[in-house]
Design an enzyme around this catalytic site. Structure first.
Site, short mmCIF file in Angstrom:
data_model
loop_
_atom_site.label_atom_id
_atom_site.label_comp_id
_atom_site.label_asym_id
_atom_site.label_seq_id
_atom_site.Cartn_x
_atom_site.Cartn_y
_atom_site.Cartn_z
N LEU A 112 11.86 21.29 1.48
CA LEU A 112 10.92 20.40 1.37
C LEU A 112 10.32 20.88 0.28
O LEU A 112 10.39 22.15 -0.08
CB LEU A 112 10.59 21.20 2.57
CG LEU A 112 11.03 20.44 4.47
CD1 LEU A 112 9.66 21.27 5.67
CD2 LEU A 112 10.97 19.36 4.42
N ASP A 113 9.47 20.80 -0.55
CA ASP A 113 9.26 21.18 -1.59
C ASP A 113 7.91 22.05 -1.36
O ASP A 113 7.38 22.77 -0.57
CB ASP A 113 8.12 19.78 -1.89
CG ASP A 113 8.53 18.06 -2.27
OD1 ASP A 113 10.10 18.64 -2.72
OD2 ASP A 113 8.50 17.92 -2.94
N ARG A 114 7.95 22.27 -2.19
CA ARG A 114 6.74 23.58 -2.67
C ARG A 114 5.43 23.00 -1.09
O ARG A 114 4.79 24.10 -0.48
CB ARG A 114 6.12 24.61 -4.11
CG ARG A 114 5.50 25.56 -4.01
CD ARG A 114 4.91 25.85 -5.10
NE ARG A 114 6.29 25.91 -5.88
CZ ARG A 114 6.05 27.50 -6.29
NH1 ARG A 114 5.65 27.60 -5.64
NH2 ARG A 114 7.31 27.59 -7.54
N ARG A 128 7.34 11.68 -1.47
CA ARG A 128 6.73 10.75 -2.52
C ARG A 128 6.83 10.03 -3.95
O ARG A 128 5.79 8.81 -4.52
CB ARG A 128 6.19 12.20 -3.23
CG ARG A 128 5.42 13.75 -2.95
CD ARG A 128 5.43 14.98 -3.31
NE ARG A 128 5.66 15.85 -2.86
CZ ARG A 128 4.88 16.43 -2.28
NH1 ARG A 128 3.10 15.96 -2.06
NH2 ARG A 128 4.70 17.67 -1.25
#
Ligand code: URA
Length: 237
Positions: A101-103, A188
């Site tokens: 998962l992204d930051r 996103r």
């Protein structure tokens, strides 16, 4: 497997250090009787300083990943492994995140030391559903659901279209999106392709496994029934 190797593999110390832990009487059975390195004891009955031993190899964990932590091992900043006991970083076989998962994405993150399970979960062929809730910078246009479900959407610099994804509108700027792939920054980029911007992103489920009451940063081991939930309703489930 010999007890010293088993305990060293769980990250409690080098084999030499674990041998000393036996000598010091820190390793006991569930009744508090001191164990010796050549004893034959079931994993579940072993205690170190009175605490049960960490789960054996074949471990699967679920974490509610907090915002601001990266899924990398090497990042000099805050990483998801910091939220686990330090010995989990040196377990053998190594514990890895199942995808990333992204930051700036929070929510359901899995870890496992079982390489074949990891590949079964992330393989696009398994079509494990990943469910995200997104807060958007602008109102939805109204045609996103059709666009995402169509199976023809191309993300910039990619050569194959996205598999169909399901959009549920929860509010003018609030949506739930279910995808079966795990492309780079996928959610996103999907909303960016519609001229919108994801302000916050949270993964709420994988298959029919949900975070339940896990608070941000908390984690728990999963049992076989939980793991089966990941595959429920998929091609391989
Ligand atoms: N899609 C994204 O854009 N980011 C994530 O972290 C996961 C899916």
């Amino acid at each position: 497997m010999k007890l010293v190797k088993l305990i060293a593999n769980l990250g409690y110390g080098s084999r030499k250090e674990v041998a000393w832990m036996f000598r010091e009487g820190r390793i006991t059975d569930a009744d508090g009787d001191v164990l010796y390195a050549d004893d034959k004891v079931e994993h579940a009955h072993i205690r170190i300083d009175g605490e049960p031993l960490d789960p054996p190899a074949g471990l699967v964990l679920m974490m509610n990943k907090p915002l601001g932590a990266t899924c990398s091992r090497k990042d000099p900043g805050r990483v998801v492994y910091d939220l686990l006991p330090p010995r989990y970083r040196v377990r053998e076989p190594a514990l890895s995140t199942v995808g990333r998962l992204d930051r700036d994405t929070s929510g359901l993150l899995l870890f496992t030391d079982d390489g074949s399970l990891l590949h079964r979960i992330i393989s696009p062929r398994a079509e494990v559903t990943k469910v995200y809730e997104a807060m958007l910078a602008q109102d939805l246009r109204g045609d996103e659901g059709e666009l995402f479900a169509g199976g023809h959407m191309m993300l910039e610099s990619e050569t194959t279209p996205l598999a169909p994804a399901q959009l549920e509108v929860l509010g003018p700027r609030h949506a739930r999106l279910t995808v079966t792939e795990g492309r780079y920054h996928q959610v996103r980029r999907m909303f960016a392709a519609t001229g919108n911007h994801v302000e916050s992103l949270h993964r709420v489920a994988m298959g029919s496994l949900t975070l339940e009451a896990l608070s941000p940063g908390a984690w728990q081991p999963l049992d076989a029934a939980d793991v089966a939930r990941i595959f429920q309703g998929t091609a391989t489930g």
